[in-house]
Design an enzyme around this catalytic site. Sequence first.
Site, short mmCIF file in Angstrom:
data_model
loop_
_atom_site.label_atom_id
_atom_site.label_comp_id
_atom_site.label_asym_id
_atom_site.label_seq_id
_atom_site.Cartn_x
_atom_site.Cartn_y
_atom_site.Cartn_z
N LEU A 1 -1.80 -12.49 18.62
CA LEU A 1 -2.68 -13.63 18.90
C LEU A 1 -2.00 -14.93 18.47
O LEU A 1 -2.61 -16.00 18.48
CB LEU A 1 -4.01 -13.46 18.15
N SER B 1 11.99 -3.06 12.44
CA SER B 1 11.19 -4.24 12.74
C SER B 1 12.09 -5.46 12.63
O SER B 1 12.99 -5.50 11.79
CB SER B 1 10.03 -4.33 11.75
N ASN B 2 11.83 -6.43 13.47
CA ASN B 2 12.58 -7.69 13.47
C ASN B 2 14.06 -7.46 13.74
O ASN B 2 14.91 -8.15 13.16
CB ASN B 2 12.37 -8.44 12.14
N TYR C 1 0.82 -1.21 0.00
CA TYR C 1 0.00 0.00 0.00
C TYR C 1 0.86 1.27 0.00
O TYR C 1 0.31 2.36 0.07
CB TYR C 1 -0.96 0.00 1.20
#
Length: 260
Positions: free
Chosen positions: A154, A103-104, A52
């Site tokens: 989750l 990130s990571n 995006y």
Amino acid sequence: MANAITLFELNTGARIPSVGLGTWQAEPGLVGAAVAAAVKIGYRHIDCAQIYGNEKEIHWPVRFKKGSVGFNPENFIQPDIPSTWKAMEALYDSGKARAIGVSNFSSKKLGDLLQVARVPPAVNQVECHPSWQQTKLREFCKSKGVHLSGYSPLGSPGTTWLKSDVLKHPILNMVAQKLGKTAAQVALLWGLQKGHSVLPKSTNVERIKENFDVFDWSIPDDLFAKFSEIEQARLLRGDSFVHETFGSYRTVEELWDGEI
Ligand code: NAP
């Protein structure tokens, strides 16, 4: 609610909403409606995909040849994190980004970046849920003022190639039953009470609502302490970024600098 954990303050002074909507694997036809529903419900933090064109993070500490498609290891090349970060700093300086992050990143990679960064990263977005609590990285981030944002909060139950049973864990379900909440809500509020933001993905309006209903209750100390008994395993190991010949990492241990 007086004690609701709705925001975390970043090292730039900007504030990050504690619950964001994840969009990985949200089908193109569904993601727009999910984002619209989430905004109506009150979400003000959307974790967008590169496709995006609005991603502001260094997503993985890896680099591909320009124009490559997919995960062909022959396209892996050496990442230059300091110069990528300089470009991020220019974005921050220009005012186009109120905060920049990674990130990571393992504790080691984050530490190396902090040594050369003029603007320290505000956020490190990493896998985090009750079955991968990131104890070491969490402490390191805290000591350096870097906010930890938890993806797959989750345990990514819909990812068929992962063997995930985070939401089925007996401790999570025992706590959920005692509090009259769902296992998903308990997993998310556990994250907020640990001090990190969470990015649950859903394209289902009822679940988008459920995942945002974590502000007017809390997990009491005795139940919260139970989470430390949960056995730990990383789900997203990044095996596809590792190759015996190509790229920077020969093993997953190298990719995560041993935090595996
Ligand atoms: P997740 O948010 O842990 O789990 C999403 C799955 O759980 C979906 O299958 C969703 O299905 C289901 N779900 C959502 N709410 C639920 C609920 N209340 N009860 C039961 N099931 C529920 O997994 P994720 O998508 O891996 O991670 C979340 C976000 O983190 C991603 O979407 C992405 O934005 C980000 N992420 C970033 C990275 C990175 O490398 N930086 C990697 C992975 C993920 P429905 O949609 O049908 O509800």
